[in-house]
Design an enzyme around this catalytic site. Structure first.
Site, PDB file in Angstrom:
ATOM      1  N   SER A  19       0.725  -1.082  -0.103  1.00 61.66           N
ATOM      2  CA  SER A  19      -0.215   0.091  -0.155  1.00 61.66           C
ATOM      3  C   SER A  19       0.870   1.173   0.116  1.00 61.66           C
ATOM      4  CB  SER A  19      -0.931   0.167   1.363  1.00 61.66           C
ATOM      5  OG  SER A  19      -1.402   1.341   1.456  1.00 61.66           O
ATOM      6  N   ASP A  46      -4.793   3.553  -1.714  1.00 63.07           N
ATOM      7  CA  ASP A  46      -5.745   3.718  -0.778  1.00 63.07           C
ATOM      8  C   ASP A  46      -6.166   5.301  -0.840  1.00 63.07           C
ATOM      9  OD1 ASP A  46      -5.983   1.414   1.113  1.00 63.07           O
ATOM     10  OD2 ASP A  46      -3.839   1.984   1.551  1.00 63.07           O
ATOM     11  N   MET A  48      -9.082   7.821   0.308  1.00 66.41           N
ATOM     12  CA  MET A  48      -9.987   8.290   1.333  1.00 66.41           C
ATOM     13  C   MET A  48     -10.683   9.930   1.253  1.00 66.41           C
ATOM     14  SD  MET A  48      -7.776   6.984   4.620  1.00 66.41           S
ATOM     15  CE  MET A  48      -6.617   5.566   4.194  1.00 66.41           C
ATOM     16  N   HIS A  78      -8.458   1.100  -3.723  1.00 66.52           N
ATOM     17  CA  HIS A  78      -9.510   0.671  -2.619  1.00 66.52           C
ATOM     18  C   HIS A  78      -9.822   2.069  -2.313  1.00 66.52           C
ATOM     19  CE1 HIS A  78      -9.234  -0.414   2.001  1.00 66.52           C
ATOM     20  NE2 HIS A  78     -10.606  -0.250   1.482  1.00 66.52           N
ATOM     21  N   MET A  80     -12.132   4.498   0.104  1.00 68.66           N
ATOM     22  CA  MET A  80     -12.840   4.276   1.438  1.00 68.66           C
ATOM     23  C   MET A  80     -13.537   5.701   1.536  1.00 68.66           C
ATOM     24  SD  MET A  80      -9.483   3.143   3.316  1.00 68.66           S
ATOM     25  CE  MET A  80      -8.789   3.156   1.966  1.00 68.66           C
ATOM     26  N   MET A 164     -11.289  -6.120   6.053  1.00 68.21           N
ATOM     27  CA  MET A 164     -10.101  -5.287   6.664  1.00 68.21           C
ATOM     28  C   MET A 164      -9.894  -5.706   8.038  1.00 68.21           C
ATOM     29  SD  MET A 164      -9.501  -2.587   4.666  1.00 68.21           S
ATOM     30  CE  MET A 164      -8.737  -1.822   5.756  1.00 68.21           C
TER      31      MET A 164
END
Ligand code: DX5
Ligand code: ZN
Length: 242
Positions: A19, A46, A48, A78, A80, A164
């Site tokens: 990541s 990641d 967000m 990913h 979020m 997760m």
């Protein structure tokens, strides 16, 4: 390994996904190229939105630059975010290979928690189908507090299920061991062309436990990028259990 079949017909398992949240953002291209050269199978990105999780990280522009700099790299995004649908086209246009979204925004909406409403007709299957239609592999993520049964009905339409092992938001958090009980029940339901990913707090010391629990895509941020460059190939190998 071809990007098109990396998840569905992997040449080796488990796959190791650094990541880039723990990479040096000022040297991102070099950091990514280095871990791929050190044996990583894909890059985990990641995203967000500062709303679904209390942090803001990276977005489609970074994916576009990575795609240009590293045409062969598998970019595993990913998200979020509170509204996954909003990000399907931007990440497809940017060159993402897979797009993994969370089940919780859907649950929140159904529970009437007062979160911002998602667009008309939003449901988990429809989102997965739209992701696939845009040429990406769909993934579904589940946070530690959510019971595993919640996602059973959606597994069949996914290429990837992400369990997760921390509450998302930051790298460097402690691994939550309780989540391992979920992965066995999920892996029993997966076809050979579907992957089971775990993300959060994974390091060489607990990787065997994660692999034994049926996970075949291991994400790690701080365990890899927190080490000096010359140690990263060894960490990746240890995570793989080679
Ligand atoms: C969690 C992110 C993870 C995170 C993992 O919010 O989705 O991918 O970066 O970081 P480590 O491996 O340091 O726990
Ligand atoms: Zn992640």
């Amino acid at each position: 390994m071809s990007r098109d079949t990396l998840l569905t017909k992997p040449g080796r398992l488990p796959l190791i996904a650094p990541s880039i949240l723990s990479a040096d953002f000022a040297r991102m291209g070099a950091e990514c190229a280095h871990v791929l050269g050190a044996g990583a199978d894909l890059l985990h990105i990641d995203v967000m939105d500062g709303h679904f999780v209390p942090n803001v990280t990276m977005g489609p522009d970074l994916v576009r630059c990575l795609r240009r700099a590293l045409p062969e790299a598998f970019l595993d995004v990913h998200i979020m975010v509170t509204d996954p649908e909003q990000y399907i086209d931007p990440f497809a246009d940017a060159g993402a290979d897979s797009l993994t979204f969370h089940i919780e925004p859907v649950l929140d909406r159904h529970a009437g928690t007062g979160r911002a409403p998602l667009s008309e007709g939003y449901d988990v299957r429809a989102v997965a189908e739209r992701i696939r239609a845009r040429g990406m592999a769909p993934g579904l993520a589940i946070n530690p507090p959510i019971p595993v049964e919640t996602i059973f009905e959606f597994i069949e339409v996914m290429d990837l299920v992400l369990v997760m092992s921390v509450n998302p938001g930051f790298s460097g958090q402690a691994f939550i061991e309780d989540v391992l009980s979920k992965t066995r029940t999920i892996s029993e339901r997966l076809r050979p062309d579907q992957r089971l990913q775990m993300d959060g707090g994974i390091k060489p010391e607990n990787a065997a436990m994660v692999r034994d629990a049926g996970c075949d895509v291991l994400v790690a941020a701080s365990a890899i990028f927190g080490r000096p460059e010359e140690e990263r190939a060894g960490v990746i190998e240890a995570l793989r259990g080679a």
